[in-house]
Scaffold this motif. Sequence first.
Motif, PDB file in Angstrom:
ATOM      1  N   GLU A  91       0.836  -1.207   0.000  1.00 48.10           N
ATOM      2  CA  GLU A  91       0.000   0.000   0.000  1.00 48.10           C
ATOM      3  C   GLU A  91       0.866   1.250   0.000  1.00 48.10           C
ATOM      4  OE1 GLU A  91      -3.560   2.126   2.648  1.00 48.10           O
ATOM      5  OE2 GLU A  91      -2.932   0.066   3.099  1.00 48.10           O
ATOM      6  N   TYR A  92       1.975   1.236   0.738  1.00 47.23           N
ATOM      7  CA  TYR A  92       2.855   2.396   0.791  1.00 47.23           C
ATOM      8  C   TYR A  92       3.452   2.717  -0.579  1.00 47.23           C
ATOM      9  CZ  TYR A  92       6.844   5.356   1.951  1.00 47.23           C
ATOM     10  OH  TYR A  92       7.750   6.395   1.984  1.00 47.23           O
ATOM     11  N   TYR A  93       3.902   1.701  -1.290  1.00 46.43           N
ATOM     12  CA  TYR A  93       4.586   1.926  -2.568  1.00 46.43           C
ATOM     13  C   TYR A  93       3.616   2.113  -3.741  1.00 46.43           C
ATOM     14  CZ  TYR A  93       9.357   0.984  -0.934  1.00 46.43           C
ATOM     15  OH  TYR A  93      10.580   1.059  -0.326  1.00 46.43           O
ATOM     16  N   ALA A  94       2.359   1.775  -3.548  1.00 45.06           N
ATOM     17  CA  ALA A  94       1.406   1.832  -4.660  1.00 45.06           C
ATOM     18  C   ALA A  94       1.169   3.257  -5.113  1.00 45.06           C
ATOM     19  CB  ALA A  94       0.087   1.194  -4.236  1.00 45.06           C
ATOM     20  N   ARG A  95       1.365   3.498  -6.426  1.00 39.49           N
ATOM     21  CA  ARG A  95       1.127   4.814  -7.027  1.00 39.49           C
ATOM     22  C   ARG A  95       1.277   4.654  -8.546  1.00 39.49           C
ATOM     23  NH1 ARG A  95       6.006   7.288  -3.802  1.00 39.49           N
ATOM     24  NH2 ARG A  95       5.004   5.812  -2.392  1.00 39.49           N
ATOM     25  N   PRO A  96       0.827   5.636  -9.310  1.00 41.74           N
ATOM     26  CA  PRO A  96       1.002   5.552 -10.764  1.00 41.74           C
ATOM     27  C   PRO A  96       2.484   5.434 -11.134  1.00 41.74           C
ATOM     28  CG  PRO A  96      -0.593   7.251 -10.209  1.00 41.74           C
ATOM     29  CD  PRO A  96       0.020   6.817  -8.910  1.00 41.74           C
ATOM     30  N   GLY A  97       2.777   4.614 -12.131  1.00 44.66           N
ATOM     31  CA  GLY A  97       4.154   4.412 -12.565  1.00 44.66           C
ATOM     32  C   GLY A  97       4.864   3.283 -11.859  1.00 44.66           C
ATOM     33  N   VAL A  98       4.196   2.652 -10.880  1.00 47.86           N
ATOM     34  CA  VAL A  98       4.786   1.539 -10.133  1.00 47.86           C
ATOM     35  C   VAL A  98       4.048   0.253 -10.476  1.00 47.86           C
ATOM     36  CG1 VAL A  98       5.111   0.537  -7.830  1.00 47.86           C
ATOM     37  CG2 VAL A  98       5.604   2.962  -8.218  1.00 47.86           C
ATOM     38  N   HIS A  99       4.822  -0.804 -10.766  1.00 53.03           N
ATOM     39  CA  HIS A  99       4.230  -2.129 -10.935  1.00 53.03           C
ATOM     40  C   HIS A  99       4.609  -2.982  -9.734  1.00 53.03           C
ATOM     41  CE1 HIS A  99       2.561  -5.640 -12.870  1.00 53.03           C
ATOM     42  NE2 HIS A  99       3.643  -6.317 -12.499  1.00 53.03           N
ATOM     43  N   LEU A 100       3.617  -3.524  -9.060  1.00 52.68           N
ATOM     44  CA  LEU A 100       3.831  -4.373  -7.896  1.00 52.68           C
ATOM     45  C   LEU A 100       3.588  -5.834  -8.250  1.00 52.68           C
ATOM     46  CD1 LEU A 100       1.930  -2.267  -5.188  1.00 52.68           C
ATOM     47  CD2 LEU A 100       4.417  -2.462  -5.463  1.00 52.68           C
ATOM     48  N   THR A 101       4.542  -6.685  -7.911  1.00 55.90           N
ATOM     49  CA  THR A 101       4.350  -8.128  -7.973  1.00 55.90           C
ATOM     50  C   THR A 101       4.229  -8.604  -6.534  1.00 55.90           C
ATOM     51  OG1 THR A 101       5.592  -8.358 -10.038  1.00 55.90           O
ATOM     52  CG2 THR A 101       5.321 -10.336  -8.687  1.00 55.90           C
ATOM     53  N   LEU A 102       3.057  -9.100  -6.179  1.00 60.82           N
ATOM     54  CA  LEU A 102       2.752  -9.439  -4.791  1.00 60.82           C
ATOM     55  C   LEU A 102       2.620 -10.948  -4.627  1.00 60.82           C
ATOM     56  CD1 LEU A 102       0.066  -6.666  -4.088  1.00 60.82           C
ATOM     57  CD2 LEU A 102       2.564  -6.546  -3.799  1.00 60.82           C
ATOM     58  N   TRP A 103       3.397 -11.495  -3.703  1.00 60.43           N
ATOM     59  CA  TRP A 103       3.361 -12.925  -3.414  1.00 60.43           C
ATOM     60  C   TRP A 103       2.809 -13.154  -2.008  1.00 60.43           C
ATOM     61  CZ3 TRP A 103       8.551 -15.697  -5.023  1.00 60.43           C
ATOM     62  CH2 TRP A 103       8.783 -15.490  -6.390  1.00 60.43           C
ATOM     63  N   GLY A 104       2.092 -14.262  -1.845  1.00 64.49           N
ATOM     64  CA  GLY A 104       1.600 -14.646  -0.527  1.00 64.49           C
ATOM     65  C   GLY A 104       0.949 -16.010  -0.592  1.00 64.49           C
ATOM     66  N   ARG A 105       0.625 -16.552   0.573  1.00 65.23           N
ATOM     67  CA  ARG A 105      -0.001 -17.872   0.605  1.00 65.23           C
ATOM     68  C   ARG A 105      -1.491 -17.811   0.285  1.00 65.23           C
ATOM     69  NH1 ARG A 105       1.164 -20.322   6.257  1.00 65.23           N
ATOM     70  NH2 ARG A 105       0.953 -18.130   6.827  1.00 65.23           N
ATOM     71  N   SER A 106      -2.170 -16.770   0.760  1.00 66.38           N
ATOM     72  CA  SER A 106      -3.619 -16.683   0.606  1.00 66.38           C
ATOM     73  C   SER A 106      -3.986 -15.875  -0.631  1.00 66.38           C
ATOM     74  CB  SER A 106      -4.240 -16.038   1.844  1.00 66.38           C
ATOM     75  OG  SER A 106      -5.606 -15.746   1.632  1.00 66.38           O
ATOM     76  N   LYS A 107      -4.575 -16.538  -1.615  1.00 62.81           N
ATOM     77  CA  LYS A 107      -4.988 -15.852  -2.832  1.00 62.81           C
ATOM     78  C   LYS A 107      -6.045 -14.792  -2.531  1.00 62.81           C
ATOM     79  CE  LYS A 107      -6.647 -16.743  -7.530  1.00 62.81           C
ATOM     80  NZ  LYS A 107      -7.056 -17.794  -8.502  1.00 62.81           N
ATOM     81  N   GLU A 108      -6.968 -15.115  -1.634  1.00 61.79           N
ATOM     82  CA  GLU A 108      -8.039 -14.177  -1.297  1.00 61.79           C
ATOM     83  C   GLU A 108      -7.487 -12.915  -0.649  1.00 61.79           C
ATOM     84  OE1 GLU A 108     -12.103 -14.004   1.458  1.00 61.79           O
ATOM     85  OE2 GLU A 108     -10.951 -15.854   1.292  1.00 61.79           O
ATOM     86  N   ARG A 109      -6.585 -13.074   0.319  1.00 62.71           N
ATOM     87  CA  ARG A 109      -6.020 -11.898   0.978  1.00 62.71           C
ATOM     88  C   ARG A 109      -5.103 -11.120   0.041  1.00 62.71           C
ATOM     89  NH1 ARG A 109      -5.097 -15.407   5.598  1.00 62.71           N
ATOM     90  NH2 ARG A 109      -2.848 -15.276   5.184  1.00 62.71           N
ATOM     91  N   LEU A 110      -4.398 -11.819  -0.837  1.00 61.06           N
ATOM     92  CA  LEU A 110      -3.564 -11.126  -1.827  1.00 61.06           C
ATOM     93  C   LEU A 110      -4.406 -10.209  -2.706  1.00 61.06           C
ATOM     94  CD1 LEU A 110      -0.926 -13.599  -3.331  1.00 61.06           C
ATOM     95  CD2 LEU A 110      -0.484 -11.412  -2.214  1.00 61.06           C
TER      96      LEU A 110
END
Length: 264
Positions: free
Chosen positions: A21-40
């Motif tokens: 959430e902190y890094y999210a902004r226009p021009g940024v691509h986030l690749t997010l990994w986690g165990r829970s697909k729903e929470r991701l």
Amino acid sequence: MPRHHILITGASSGIGAALAEYYARPGVHLTLWGRSKERLEKTAFVARTKGASVDTLSIDLTKADEALKALASADDALSIDILILSAGMADIRPHNALAESAETALKMSMVNFATPVAMATEMANRMAARRHGRIALMGSVASFHDLPLATVYSGSKAGIGRFSTALQAAMTPYNVRVCLIAPGFVDTPMSQRLDGDQAFLVPVDKAARKIARCINQGKGVLVFPWVFQLTRLLEMVLPRPIAHRILRRLDVMQHPENEKTTKA
């Protein structure tokens, strides 16, 4: 085309989600990994509302080969600028047990140490070739202490701490900054499983801001809150038998991971 690519493990909750959430902004691509697909997907939704583009991957970090393949694929598609290895396990010794189980020890060692070490090593080689990048590894103030209740946790975090500073020494000439994050108690689902005193508990959004500043500034080590720097020095000067006697008196209980907490 995004200007920055940030990959965060453990992004389905806690510090990883707060960093997304902190890094999210226009021009940024986030690749997010986690165990829970729903929470991701919940984390991804928040990040997209702030203008970031997002990919998610539900992955088990005990399977290091799969993690390395997924990391290479993500970097090949769009060069990763910041790798944040936030995922971790924090199981403690069960009540009335003498130590953690061998199964727990193996799983925790993979998630807390072996897989992030392999991922950081792969990414360091790639970033060094580009002469640019940031890698952050999640340690803990527990790594400074011989915790009888959490021998595997404190040991795995101590290992990641030494690896991180060693990798920092190797990568600095190539403009790749490596940051060791060593927090105390942070208000996350992990800490909410614990019954017992959690001194100097830090709100997760405040922790994320501190961590992001450390990464962005290219600092080598971040320990917070500051009081844990003092406890680290105190244990270093105390005779080990005395320190162990004190640490054996710690009384902490942990709820099972799938048990609902009032803050979950």
